[in-house]
Design a protein around this motif. Structure first.
Motif, PDB file in Angstrom:
ATOM      1  N   GLY A   1      16.904 -18.295   2.074  1.00  7.19           N
ATOM      2  CA  GLY A   1      18.444 -17.571   0.793  1.00  7.19           C
ATOM      3  C   GLY A   1      17.600 -16.566  -0.054  1.00  7.19           C
ATOM      4  O   GLY A   1      18.731 -15.718  -0.356  1.00  7.19           O
ATOM      5  N   ARG A   2      16.637 -16.368  -0.203  1.00  5.16           N
ATOM      6  CA  ARG A   2      16.459 -15.334  -1.729  1.00  5.16           C
ATOM      7  C   ARG A   2      15.004 -14.573  -0.317  1.00  5.16           C
ATOM      8  O   ARG A   2      13.883 -14.890  -0.094  1.00  5.16           O
ATOM      9  CB  ARG A   2      15.316 -15.809  -2.606  1.00  5.16           C
ATOM     10  CG  ARG A   2      16.122 -17.168  -3.388  1.00  5.16           C
ATOM     11  CD  ARG A   2      17.527 -16.362  -3.539  1.00  5.16           C
ATOM     12  NE  ARG A   2      17.052 -15.301  -5.039  1.00  5.16           N
ATOM     13  CZ  ARG A   2      17.093 -16.190  -6.273  1.00  5.16           C
ATOM     14  NH1 ARG A   2      17.059 -17.224  -6.693  1.00  5.16           N
ATOM     15  NH2 ARG A   2      15.987 -15.441  -7.454  1.00  5.16           N
ATOM     16  N   THR A   3      15.946 -13.130  -0.620  1.00  2.57           N
ATOM     17  CA  THR A   3      14.909 -12.673   0.218  1.00  2.57           C
ATOM     18  C   THR A   3      14.652 -11.499  -0.593  1.00  2.57           C
ATOM     19  O   THR A   3      14.069 -11.689  -1.686  1.00  2.57           O
ATOM     20  CB  THR A   3      15.890 -11.014   1.059  1.00  2.57           C
ATOM     21  OG1 THR A   3      16.667 -10.412   0.055  1.00  2.57           O
ATOM     22  CG2 THR A   3      17.058 -12.028   1.610  1.00  2.57           C
ATOM     23  N   ALA A   4      13.516 -10.811  -0.028  1.00  2.00           N
ATOM     24  CA  ALA A   4      11.900 -10.037  -1.286  1.00  2.00           C
ATOM     25  C   ALA A   4      11.920  -8.792  -0.542  1.00  2.00           C
ATOM     26  O   ALA A   4      11.976  -8.483   0.103  1.00  2.00           O
ATOM     27  CB  ALA A   4      10.637 -11.190  -1.807  1.00  2.00           C
ATOM     28  N   VAL A   5      11.676  -7.895  -1.501  1.00  2.00           N
ATOM     29  CA  VAL A   5      10.927  -6.862  -0.930  1.00  2.00           C
ATOM     30  C   VAL A   5       9.179  -6.316  -1.193  1.00  2.00           C
ATOM     31  O   VAL A   5       8.866  -6.841  -2.530  1.00  2.00           O
ATOM     32  CB  VAL A   5      11.686  -5.419  -1.837  1.00  2.00           C
ATOM     33  CG1 VAL A   5      11.439  -4.098  -1.504  1.00  2.00           C
ATOM     34  CG2 VAL A   5      12.890  -5.594  -1.727  1.00  2.00           C
ATOM     35  N   ILE A   6       8.911  -5.631  -0.479  1.00  2.00           N
ATOM     36  CA  ILE A   6       7.094  -6.125  -0.818  1.00  2.00           C
ATOM     37  C   ILE A   6       7.387  -3.976  -1.201  1.00  2.00           C
ATOM     38  O   ILE A   6       7.945  -3.176  -0.629  1.00  2.00           O
ATOM     39  CB  ILE A   6       6.804  -5.936   0.474  1.00  2.00           C
ATOM     40  CG1 ILE A   6       7.023  -7.642   1.213  1.00  2.00           C
ATOM     41  CG2 ILE A   6       5.166  -5.961   0.257  1.00  2.00           C
ATOM     42  CD1 ILE A   6       6.353  -7.575   2.426  1.00  2.00           C
ATOM     43  N   ALA A   7       6.748  -4.253  -2.029  1.00  2.00           N
ATOM     44  CA  ALA A   7       5.949  -3.152  -2.605  1.00  2.00           C
ATOM     45  C   ALA A   7       4.431  -3.417  -2.303  1.00  2.00           C
ATOM     46  O   ALA A   7       3.312  -4.337  -2.740  1.00  2.00           O
ATOM     47  CB  ALA A   7       5.560  -3.304  -4.118  1.00  2.00           C
ATOM     48  N   HIS A   8       3.991  -2.435  -0.957  1.00  2.00           N
ATOM     49  CA  HIS A   8       2.440  -1.764  -0.880  1.00  2.00           C
ATOM     50  C   HIS A   8       1.868  -1.476  -1.964  1.00  2.00           C
ATOM     51  O   HIS A   8       2.037   0.465  -2.548  1.00  2.00           O
ATOM     52  CB  HIS A   8       2.645  -0.826   0.273  1.00  2.00           C
ATOM     53  CG  HIS A   8       1.724  -1.528   1.290  1.00  2.00           C
ATOM     54  ND1 HIS A   8       1.540  -0.433   2.640  1.00  2.00           N
ATOM     55  CD2 HIS A   8       0.258  -1.353   0.543  1.00  2.00           C
ATOM     56  CE1 HIS A   8      -0.498  -0.384   2.916  1.00  2.00           C
ATOM     57  NE2 HIS A   8      -0.610  -0.931   2.127  1.00  2.00           N
ATOM     58  N   VAL A   9       1.290  -1.808  -2.796  1.00  4.15           N
ATOM     59  CA  VAL A   9       0.132  -0.983  -3.618  1.00  4.15           C
ATOM     60  C   VAL A   9      -1.252  -1.157  -2.790  1.00  4.15           C
ATOM     61  O   VAL A   9      -2.368  -1.267  -2.171  1.00  4.15           O
ATOM     62  CB  VAL A   9      -0.103  -2.429  -4.692  1.00  4.15           C
ATOM     63  CG1 VAL A   9       1.709  -2.067  -5.027  1.00  4.15           C
ATOM     64  CG2 VAL A   9      -0.373  -3.565  -4.226  1.00  4.15           C
ATOM     65  N   THR A  10      -2.073  -0.404  -4.128  1.00  4.14           N
ATOM     66  CA  THR A  10      -3.280   0.102  -3.485  1.00  4.14           C
ATOM     67  C   THR A  10      -3.587  -1.771  -3.870  1.00  4.14           C
ATOM     68  O   THR A  10      -3.645  -2.141  -4.901  1.00  4.14           O
ATOM     69  CB  THR A  10      -4.537   1.282  -4.580  1.00  4.14           C
ATOM     70  OG1 THR A  10      -3.735   1.005  -5.815  1.00  4.14           O
ATOM     71  CG2 THR A  10      -3.279   1.910  -3.460  1.00  4.14           C
ATOM     72  N   PRO A  11      -5.247  -2.163  -3.818  1.00  3.27           N
ATOM     73  CA  PRO A  11      -6.109  -3.249  -4.066  1.00  3.27           C
ATOM     74  C   PRO A  11      -6.484  -3.052  -5.484  1.00  3.27           C
ATOM     75  O   PRO A  11      -6.165  -4.091  -6.420  1.00  3.27           O
ATOM     76  CB  PRO A  11      -7.667  -2.853  -3.350  1.00  3.27           C
ATOM     77  CG  PRO A  11      -7.493  -1.597  -2.325  1.00  3.27           C
ATOM     78  CD  PRO A  11      -5.698  -0.621  -2.132  1.00  3.27           C
ATOM     79  N   ASP A  12      -7.095  -1.733  -6.019  1.00  2.00           N
ATOM     80  CA  ASP A  12      -7.028  -1.469  -7.814  1.00  2.00           C
ATOM     81  C   ASP A  12      -5.713  -1.922  -8.059  1.00  2.00           C
ATOM     82  O   ASP A  12      -6.005  -2.536  -9.055  1.00  2.00           O
ATOM     83  CB  ASP A  12      -7.598  -0.490  -7.867  1.00  2.00           C
ATOM     84  CG  ASP A  12      -8.923   0.156  -7.773  1.00  2.00           C
ATOM     85  OD1 ASP A  12      -9.912  -0.814  -7.122  1.00  2.00           O
ATOM     86  OD2 ASP A  12      -9.435   1.235  -7.149  1.00  2.00           O
ATOM     87  N   ALA A  13      -4.461  -1.053  -7.713  1.00  2.00           N
ATOM     88  CA  ALA A  13      -3.182  -1.153  -8.379  1.00  2.00           C
ATOM     89  C   ALA A  13      -2.900  -2.797  -8.627  1.00  2.00           C
ATOM     90  O   ALA A  13      -2.884  -3.607  -9.856  1.00  2.00           O
ATOM     91  CB  ALA A  13      -2.700  -1.100  -8.185  1.00  2.00           C
ATOM     92  N   TRP A  14      -3.201  -3.767  -8.016  1.00  2.00           N
ATOM     93  CA  TRP A  14      -3.475  -4.977  -7.877  1.00  2.00           C
ATOM     94  C   TRP A  14      -3.739  -5.572  -8.243  1.00  2.00           C
ATOM     95  O   TRP A  14      -3.769  -6.588  -8.965  1.00  2.00           O
ATOM     96  CB  TRP A  14      -3.647  -5.904  -6.469  1.00  2.00           C
ATOM     97  CG  TRP A  14      -2.820  -7.297  -5.226  1.00  2.00           C
ATOM     98  CD1 TRP A  14      -1.686  -7.924  -5.111  1.00  2.00           C
ATOM     99  CD2 TRP A  14      -3.989  -8.219  -5.660  1.00  2.00           C
ATOM    100  NE1 TRP A  14      -1.964  -9.304  -5.724  1.00  2.00           N
ATOM    101  CE2 TRP A  14      -3.234  -9.890  -5.738  1.00  2.00           C
ATOM    102  CE3 TRP A  14      -5.763  -8.390  -6.030  1.00  2.00           C
ATOM    103  CZ2 TRP A  14      -4.152 -10.294  -5.309  1.00  2.00           C
ATOM    104  CZ3 TRP A  14      -6.527  -9.077  -5.808  1.00  2.00           C
ATOM    105  CH2 TRP A  14      -5.685 -10.367  -5.744  1.00  2.00           C
ATOM    106  N   LYS A  15      -5.284  -5.308  -7.766  1.00  2.00           N
ATOM    107  CA  LYS A  15      -6.723  -6.088  -8.725  1.00  2.00           C
ATOM    108  C   LYS A  15      -6.115  -6.002 -10.699  1.00  2.00           C
ATOM    109  O   LYS A  15      -6.052  -6.315 -10.839  1.00  2.00           O
ATOM    110  CB  LYS A  15      -7.324  -5.351  -8.690  1.00  2.00           C
ATOM    111  CG  LYS A  15      -8.755  -6.290  -9.575  1.00  2.00           C
ATOM    112  CD  LYS A  15     -10.015  -5.767  -9.678  1.00  2.00           C
ATOM    113  CE  LYS A  15     -11.134  -6.023  -9.968  1.00  2.00           C
ATOM    114  NZ  LYS A  15     -13.092  -5.484 -10.081  1.00  2.00           N
ATOM    115  N   ARG A  16      -5.466  -5.159 -11.067  1.00  2.00           N
ATOM    116  CA  ARG A  16      -4.916  -4.925 -12.466  1.00  2.00           C
ATOM    117  C   ARG A  16      -3.945  -5.407 -12.948  1.00  2.00           C
ATOM    118  O   ARG A  16      -3.521  -5.929 -13.951  1.00  2.00           O
ATOM    119  CB  ARG A  16      -4.390  -3.418 -12.747  1.00  2.00           C
ATOM    120  CG  ARG A  16      -6.415  -2.406 -12.944  1.00  2.00           C
ATOM    121  CD  ARG A  16      -5.215  -0.452 -13.243  1.00  2.00           C
ATOM    122  NE  ARG A  16      -4.376   0.211 -12.461  1.00  2.00           N
ATOM    123  CZ  ARG A  16      -4.789   0.893 -11.427  1.00  2.00           C
ATOM    124  NH1 ARG A  16      -6.152   1.222 -10.798  1.00  2.00           N
ATOM    125  NH2 ARG A  16      -4.296   1.357 -11.139  1.00  2.00           N
TER     126      ARG A  16
END
Length: 276
Positions: free
Chosen positions: A205-220
């Protein structure tokens, strides 16, 4: 006597429960045995410290071994001296990846397998793919109503319930039929990260929004939690799996006689982790 190493891990905990319920003599090893539940036979067993091996292996005939390769040669020697006749290694299907020799996520498992290649006892190897429990990594964002950052939201994995892995290990440790082979384990479905997050919403029952980020941004963003070389290994793996379904095996059924539990079962078992 069966020694379970990595005693504080989820697979080890489930395996311990299964073996005790089956009436088998079990010893549980950990770097911090004082943190194990009361009432079990706990022993210090640090797979990076050979000084702990002799006492942990005393009287042991079979071992459930986590894939720690640093002192694998010394462990095999101590197990041989103790009279161990069977080791079940918890490896990873990552060893099958084309970059397994250079990818740190895969290499530690590959090195552990290689360290057991010439061992004098019978060795059985379990290679699970992605654990369903990896979804825990999204729980903080979901509970905080924050977007989940994903560099490859359409990457496929094969989420497997840790209890299925434990039951496969149990079968190998308690029955001779399938010992001495290598087994690749998967869940019953290959699902993208997006599909998995959608299922979290439906089950909890807890929905989530996905933020599509770049690999470098995710790594940081992950720098505080994941060492850079491991982050690179994960990114390489997800890049290969982007839009590419993971092959599914029926190995869980072969070893346990029941089909692998779906991802939704793991979510139902752990829904509180996303809503608390």
């Amino acid at each position: 006597m069966i020694l379970i190493t990595g005693g504080r891990g989820a697979v080890a905990a489930d395996l311990m429960s299964l073996l005790r319920a089956g009436g088998y003599a079990v010893r549980v090893g950990s770097r911090r045995p004082e943190q194990l539940p009361a009432g079990i036979s706990a022993v210090a067993c640090d797979l990076r410290n050979p000084a702990t091996f002799t006492a942990a292996l005393d009287g042991v005939t079979s071992v459930f071994l986590y894939a720690e390769s640093e002192r694998i040669t010394e462990f095999v020697s101590a197990a041989t001296e103790a009279g161990v006749d069977h080791i079940v290694l918890l490896s990873s299907s990552a060893v099958l990846d084309p970059d397994a020799v250079t990818n740190p996520v895969a290499k530690s498992h590959l090195d552990a397998e290689l360290g057991l290649a010439d061992a004098p006892m019978t060795v059985s190897v379990l290679r699970p793919g992605a654990f369903a429990s990896n979804a825990r990594g999204w729980s903080f964002a979901i509970k905080a109503d924050r977007p989940i950052s994903l560099p490859y939201p359409n990457a496929y994995t094969d989420p497997i319930h840790e209890l299925d892995v434990a039951e496969c290990a149990y079968a190998l440790l308690t029955k001779p039929d399938h010992r001495g082979h290598v087994y690749t384990l998967t869940g019953p479905q290959t699902l993208t990260f997006t599909a998995q997050i959608d299922l979290i919403g439906k089950i909890t029952g807890r929905t989530a929004v996905i933020a599509h980020v770049t690999p470098d941004a995710w790594k940081r963003e992950m720098a505080e939690f994941i060492p850079a070389h491991y982050a690179d290994g994960l990114l390489d793996y997800w890049r290969r799996c982007d839009g590419v379904p993971t092959p599914i095996t029926d190995t869980v059924s072969t070893l346990t006689t029941h089909p692998a539990r779906p991802f939704t079962t793991w979510l139902e078992d752990h829904a509180f982790e996303f809503t608390g």
